[in-house]
Design an enzyme around this catalytic site. Structure first.
Site, PDB file in Angstrom:
ATOM      1  N   PHE A 299      -4.817  21.574  34.449  1.00 21.01           N
ATOM      2  CA  PHE A 299      -6.273  21.556  34.270  1.00 21.01           C
ATOM      3  C   PHE A 299      -6.948  20.417  35.017  1.00 21.01           C
ATOM      4  O   PHE A 299      -8.139  20.477  35.309  1.00 21.01           O
ATOM      5  CB  PHE A 299      -6.609  21.469  32.775  1.00 21.01           C
ATOM      6  CG  PHE A 299      -6.483  20.113  32.150  1.00 21.01           C
ATOM      7  CD1 PHE A 299      -7.602  19.316  31.928  1.00 21.01           C
ATOM      8  CD2 PHE A 299      -5.239  19.625  31.752  1.00 21.01           C
ATOM      9  CE1 PHE A 299      -7.489  18.067  31.332  1.00 21.01           C
ATOM     10  CE2 PHE A 299      -5.129  18.381  31.156  1.00 21.01           C
ATOM     11  CZ  PHE A 299      -6.252  17.599  30.954  1.00 21.01           C
ATOM     12  N   LYS A 300      -6.199  19.382  35.383  1.00 19.85           N
ATOM     13  CA  LYS A 300      -6.789  18.251  36.094  1.00 19.85           C
ATOM     14  C   LYS A 300      -7.372  18.658  37.444  1.00 19.85           C
ATOM     15  O   LYS A 300      -8.207  17.951  38.003  1.00 19.85           O
ATOM     16  CB  LYS A 300      -5.744  17.151  36.286  1.00 19.85           C
ATOM     17  CG  LYS A 300      -5.045  16.694  35.009  1.00 19.85           C
ATOM     18  CD  LYS A 300      -5.977  15.995  34.059  1.00 19.85           C
ATOM     19  CE  LYS A 300      -5.292  15.581  32.764  1.00 19.85           C
ATOM     20  NZ  LYS A 300      -4.312  14.517  32.889  1.00 19.85           N
ATOM     21  N   ASP A 301      -6.944  19.798  37.975  1.00 23.89           N
ATOM     22  CA  ASP A 301      -7.451  20.253  39.279  1.00 23.89           C
ATOM     23  C   ASP A 301      -8.959  20.483  39.251  1.00 23.89           C
ATOM     24  O   ASP A 301      -9.631  20.317  40.273  1.00 23.89           O
ATOM     25  CB  ASP A 301      -6.757  21.550  39.707  1.00 23.89           C
ATOM     26  CG  ASP A 301      -5.325  21.320  40.159  1.00 23.89           C
ATOM     27  OD1 ASP A 301      -5.053  20.269  40.769  1.00 23.89           O
ATOM     28  OD2 ASP A 301      -4.478  22.194  39.895  1.00 23.89           O
TER      29      ASP A 301
END
Length: 497
Positions: free
Chosen positions: A112-114
């Site tokens: 999810f950090k993308d």
């Protein structure tokens, strides 16, 4: 819109200045002085947009230094199809009558950090220009697993930037480690730090507040900034996908406009669930936010008792991105719920540094409990949940998502709450194949890449190329440093005395 520090609300800067700075000089975190709001009509209009349009709508309300046209251009580049293949970018998958999975792992690093770290380079480089800063910005990152690779991928070879990542030695999955140590780019550096994530994170914070080092960097033409969620430019993009999830639920007929939803988030540093809280404060119809922890359950204990105490055993778990005992973003929540009492926040954070614990007053504790439910799941429950969910529904959870699903199931059973619910799925199960396979009754055999393909065969799914291609990549970064030597490591890399 002005941004203020959690430790000095009289310190006011613009959104672009907050993105450049990352962390306030007083050690506090920046956040908007006032919270924008969205009406139900505006949310209904968002449902007719694609993800790019929804994100531009949300971010333009927070990042007022930028035009909506600028933000749309940056977002379009960050989330373009070759980086985020699914048409929906953040699809919502129905799990049962109430539960829905928000898949946040379809970006280039499968986590999810993308969403934030593909966009942050555009925001940061534009912010530098808007503020007339001609220095090379040096991004320092402490990671518990996913942030490091996402940041490296986002900033690799971006002109005018350098990025240095510290990860806890032995504290990530091997796939997560390889994602970082094989990173290409002329402007990147990676170090393993002895200790756990908190040791690495504290080391980075010490560098940021070292005035003499900042002066030495300035003389060499460098400026420090952060890509951790202490940087508002990292947190703001995450608010958008909760609005998008609500829109997807509307389109699927799972809810009607104005219906409230629950949001369940597996979290260690509190950034991802804080983004959901900001969405609620902006007018997104949210009933309860459910904070899911693994065996390192410092957040569960805090929400339950009002005492935050990091003086406890630290555990390496199958959900390593949540192996954290110091949840930095909690400071932002306390600041907001206390009515922006910066003096109180300074006192609490000083107590955390000096004795490793603090207790909030009864009024603040009740405000927290009114907004957040909580729970935790150890590895045994995590593996059990992966197997049960796959058997019942065919859905394959990674270890972090399984923590969230288990906590939600226990919350629903205890409360009888049948509110439609969105559960944030934060990583691809293939990043943790060695843990997911046993949960499906398979004995792991071979190296990490054998495990990837074994999981693919077991579940008839195709593993992400971004992970399978790691097998043929050369490791570039193998140095290990003590946390107290992290500044020296950065100085040596930058040739700063």
């Amino acid at each position: 819109m002005d941004y203020i520090s959690t430790r000095d609300k009289n310190l006011k800067i613009s959104s672009s200045q907050a993105i450049v700075a990352g962390l306030s000089k007083d050690g506090g975190l920046f956040l908007p002085e006032t919270i924008p709001s969205f009406s139900l009509a505006e949310i209904q209009a968002m449902a007719k947009m694609d993800y790019i349009g929804r994100a531009a709508q949300v971010l333009s309300a927070f990042l007022t230094d930028f035009t909506k046209e600028e933000l749309t251009e940056y977002i379009s580049q960050a989330y373009r199809r070759e980086k985020f293949p699914p048409k929906e970018v953040a699809p919502v998958i129905s799990l049962d009558a109430q539960a829905n999975i928000l898949e946040l792992f379809h970006g280039p690093t499968c986590a999810f950090k993308d969403f934030a770290l593909q966009l942050l380079p555009y925001l940061l480089t534009a912010s530098l220009k808007k503020n007339g800063v001609n220095k090379t910005v040096v991004i320092l990152v402490a990671t518990s697993g996913d942030t490091g690779k996402a940041a490296l991928e986002g900033f690799a070879d971006v002109p005018g930037t350098k990025i240095c990542v510290f990860y806890p030695e032995g504290g990530t999955s091997n796939i997560q480690r390889l994602q970082m140590t094989t990173q290409t780019g002329e402007n990147v550096m990676v170090f393993a730090a002895k200790g756990n994530f908190d040791d690495a994170q504290n080391g980075v914070k010490r560098i940021f507040t070292d005035k003499e080092f900042a002066k030495a960097l300035d003389e060499k033409g460098f400026l420090l900034s952060s890509a951790n969620s202490i940087n508002w430019g990292r947190l703001a993009p995450q608010i958008a996908y909760y609005f998008s999830a609500y829109c997807e639920m509307l389109l699927a007929g799972r809810i009607a406009l104005g219906d409230k939803i629950n949001i369940v988030v597996p979290t260690g540093n509190f950034g991802n669930i804080l983004a959901a809280y900001f969405a609620k404060r902006c007018g997104l119809p949210v009933n309860m936010l459910v904070c899911a922890s693994n065996r390192n359950n410092v957040l569960t204990d805090f929400i339950t008792t009002g005492t935050y105490d990091k003086n406890r055993d630290f555990y390496l778990t199958s959900s390593p991105s949540m192996d954290i005992l110091i949840s930095s973003n909690l400071e932002r929540l306390l600041f907001m719920l206390s009515g922006q009492e910066d003096e109180k926040i300074r006192e609490l954070m000083n107590q955390l540094v000096s004795c490793g614990r603090y207790t909030v007053d009864d009024l603040l504790r009740e405000k927290i409990k009114a907004e957040f439910a909580c729970g935790c799941a150890d590895d045994g429950k995590t593996f059990e949940t992966i197997g049960e969910v796959y058997k019942k529904t065919g859905y394959l959870c990674d270890t972090h998502t399984a923590v969230a699903v288990r906590v939600y199931e226990e919350y629903r059973a205890a409360t009888g709450d049948k509110t439609p619910t969105v559960i944030a799925s934060t990583a691809s199960p293939f990043k943790f194949a060695g843990s997911v396979l046993p949960a499906l009754g398979e004995k792991p055999q071979g190296d990490d890449f054998d495990l990837l393909w074994a999981l693919a065969e077991k579940t008839q799914r195709t593993p992400p190329p971004a992970l399978t291609e790691l097998k043929n990549k050369q490791e570039r970064f193998t140095a290990v440093v003590e946390p107290k030597k992290m500044k020296d490591a950065v100085a040596g890399w930058l040739d700063v005395k």
